[in-house]
Enzyme design. Structure first.
Site, PDB file in Angstrom:
ATOM      1  N   ALA A 192      25.266  10.645 -12.090  1.00 57.81           N
ATOM      2  CA  ALA A 192      24.918   9.222 -12.042  1.00 57.81           C
ATOM      3  C   ALA A 192      26.045   8.440 -11.366  1.00 57.81           C
ATOM      4  O   ALA A 192      27.018   9.029 -10.917  1.00 57.81           O
ATOM      5  CB  ALA A 192      24.694   8.713 -13.461  1.00 57.81           C
ATOM      6  N   ASN A 193      25.915   7.131 -11.287  1.00 54.49           N
ATOM      7  CA  ASN A 193      27.022   6.303 -10.802  1.00 54.49           C
ATOM      8  C   ASN A 193      27.102   5.036 -11.645  1.00 54.49           C
ATOM      9  O   ASN A 193      26.293   4.830 -12.551  1.00 54.49           O
ATOM     10  CB  ASN A 193      26.879   6.001  -9.300  1.00 54.49           C
ATOM     11  CG  ASN A 193      25.634   5.217  -8.997  1.00 54.49           C
ATOM     12  OD1 ASN A 193      25.480   4.087  -9.435  1.00 54.49           O
ATOM     13  ND2 ASN A 193      24.728   5.835  -8.247  1.00 54.49           N
ATOM     14  N   ARG A 194      28.086   4.194 -11.351  1.00 58.31           N
ATOM     15  CA  ARG A 194      28.395   3.076 -12.249  1.00 58.31           C
ATOM     16  C   ARG A 194      27.572   1.810 -11.994  1.00 58.31           C
ATOM     17  O   ARG A 194      27.822   0.774 -12.597  1.00 58.31           O
ATOM     18  CB  ARG A 194      29.878   2.710 -12.136  1.00 58.31           C
ATOM     19  CG  ARG A 194      30.808   3.798 -12.587  1.00 58.31           C
ATOM     20  CD  ARG A 194      32.247   3.299 -12.557  1.00 58.31           C
ATOM     21  NE  ARG A 194      33.201   4.391 -12.640  1.00 58.31           N
ATOM     22  CZ  ARG A 194      33.546   4.980 -13.765  1.00 58.31           C
ATOM     23  NH1 ARG A 194      33.012   4.596 -14.903  1.00 58.31           N
ATOM     24  NH2 ARG A 194      34.421   5.970 -13.751  1.00 58.31           N
TER      25      ARG A 194
END
Ligand code: C5P
Length: 400
Positions: free
Chosen positions: A208-210
């Site tokens: 995932a990413n932020r």
């Protein structure tokens, strides 16, 4: 700047349990820069005290038609000075009185003495909301041009569940922005993507990413407030902005399918999502076990959705990308603008304080082909969205 900035808004509160939510509505209107003049009916004061509302509003609550100490001719003065009147919550009784012009209290006098637009936000039990008299009153008010913010379905007083719960404060404030703001995007269709994609490693783990999705949601909310018909393709579950249709997705492939299904016939596409650049080639269909040792995860590139849209861009479509950068902001964004054949790129330096992922504020540079970069200093994501939508509206005008 919010379209509510400096506007005089009368907030009429009538006697339903949802009266307590008027406090939050008042706070949000004041935060948006409005001058709020609250009026409470006698019944409303059984549910919340005028002191609470007075403390948050720009003026003390008005309750009296007679012997009013602050306004000598209150029955006309309050309505004449208003830019907008919002009645929230509006009971069946208040709606009926407004329909027939029965001016028995200060709020009803104000409603019929005004030329300002009026937003009515009904709240009542399902049986009452569906009663033919209420249905008829609402439909008459609508025909007269009164804006109705429909109640939601949900938990009601006394534990009942059904249609009739007051719309959320966000939706009510968004309706006020729609009524007082420009409608420069009426008839424009728009797709906005938001959030970070999640690419599965196995049945429980993802890469995932932020990205929080907040900037994309703000763009969708602003566009809808200005009349666009907006589809938000999202990986996150934030409150849905009023007038926006959400399509939920998780992976880059799902996002691509959802966007490409509608892209050819859409006027504006804003790719605010942080799409993963790589995904595991194989995702295990079960949870990988720790005792089997660290897995070797082989990655492959995901399709660049935006670049694909740029290659097939129909005549007249406006294509907007975002670029999250940590160095050489303008140069990197400029090269993406050209490579992906965009009309606008919104570049943000995500390494700067209070900027980008997860924050409620952002600072961006807007780049267009052949134009000088425009810097938007640190502001709320909604204000940044407003600047982005202003630029999109300008590009659209130039293309049509
Ligand atoms: O090249 P980069 O990923 O920095 O470009 C960012 C822009 O491209 C964003 O608007 C993002 O939504 C879009 N993008 C995309 N598909 C990808 C990667 C990024 O549409 N696979």
């Amino acid at each position: 700047m919010s379209p509510l900035q400096g506007k005089r808004i009368v907030l009429g509160v009538t006697g339903g349990i949802a009266a307590y939510k008027a406090i939050e509505i008042c706070r949000r209107l004041v935060d948006a820069g409005a001058h709020v003049v609250p009026i409470m009916t006698d019944a409303a004061q059984h549910f919340v005290g005028p002191t609470t509302l007075s403390a948050l509003a720009s003026e003390p609550v008005q309750t009296e038609l007679w012997n009013n100490a602050t306004t000598p001719i209150p029955h006309t003065k309050v309505g004449q000075g208003a830019d907008l009147i919002v009645v929230a919550p509006a009971t069946a009784k208040a709606i009926a009185a407004y329909r027939i012009g029965y001016s028995h209290d200060l709020l009803q006098n104000t409603l019929i003495a005004t030329r300002a637009p009026v937003i009515v936000c009904p709240a009542m039990h399902t049986e009452m909301w569906e009663h033919p008299s209420v249905v008829d009153n609402i439909s008459t008010l609508r025909e007269r041009g009164v804006h109705i913010v429909e109640p939601e379905s949900g938990r009601l007083a006394g534990g009942d569940v059904g249609a009739g719960r007051l719309a959320s404060p966000e939706s009510i404030v968004a309706a006020a922005e729609r009524v007082l703001g420009p409608s420069d995007l009426l008839g424009v269709s728009m797709i906005v993507s938001a959030g970070g994609t999640r690419e599965p490693i196995d049945s429980v783990r993802v890469i995932a990413n932020r990205s929080s999705g907040k900037q994309g949601y703000a763009v969708a909310a602003e566009a809808a407030a200005r009349g666009a018909s907006v589809t938000l393709v999202s990986t996150v579950s934030l409150p849905v902005p009023a007038g926006v249709t959400v399509v939920s997705v998780e992976t880059a492939a799902q996002m691509q399918a959802a966007i490409e299904a509608h892209a050819p016939s859409t006027d504006v596409i804003v790719m605010a999502a942080a799409v993963a650049d790589f995904r595991p080639v194989h995702a295990a269909d079960h949870k990988l076990k720790k005792h089997d040792g660290a897995p070797e995860v082989v990655l492959e590139a995901t399709p660049d959705i935006l670049a694909g849209l740029g290659e097939r861009k129909p005549e007249g479509q406006v294509l907007v990308g975002f670029a999250a950068e940590t160095n050489d902001l303008v140069a990197n964004a400029q090269s993406k603008l050209e490579r992906k054949r965009l009309d606008l790129i919104v570049a943000n330096d995500v390494s700067a304080p209070d900027v980008g992922f997860a924050h409620d504020t952002n600072a961006v540079t807007l780049l267009r082909p052949g134009a000088k970069p425009v810097e938007i200093d640190l502001a709320s994501k909604r204000d940044v969205a407003r600047a982005v939508i202003d630029t999109i509206a300008e590009i659209q005008t130039g293309k049509n």
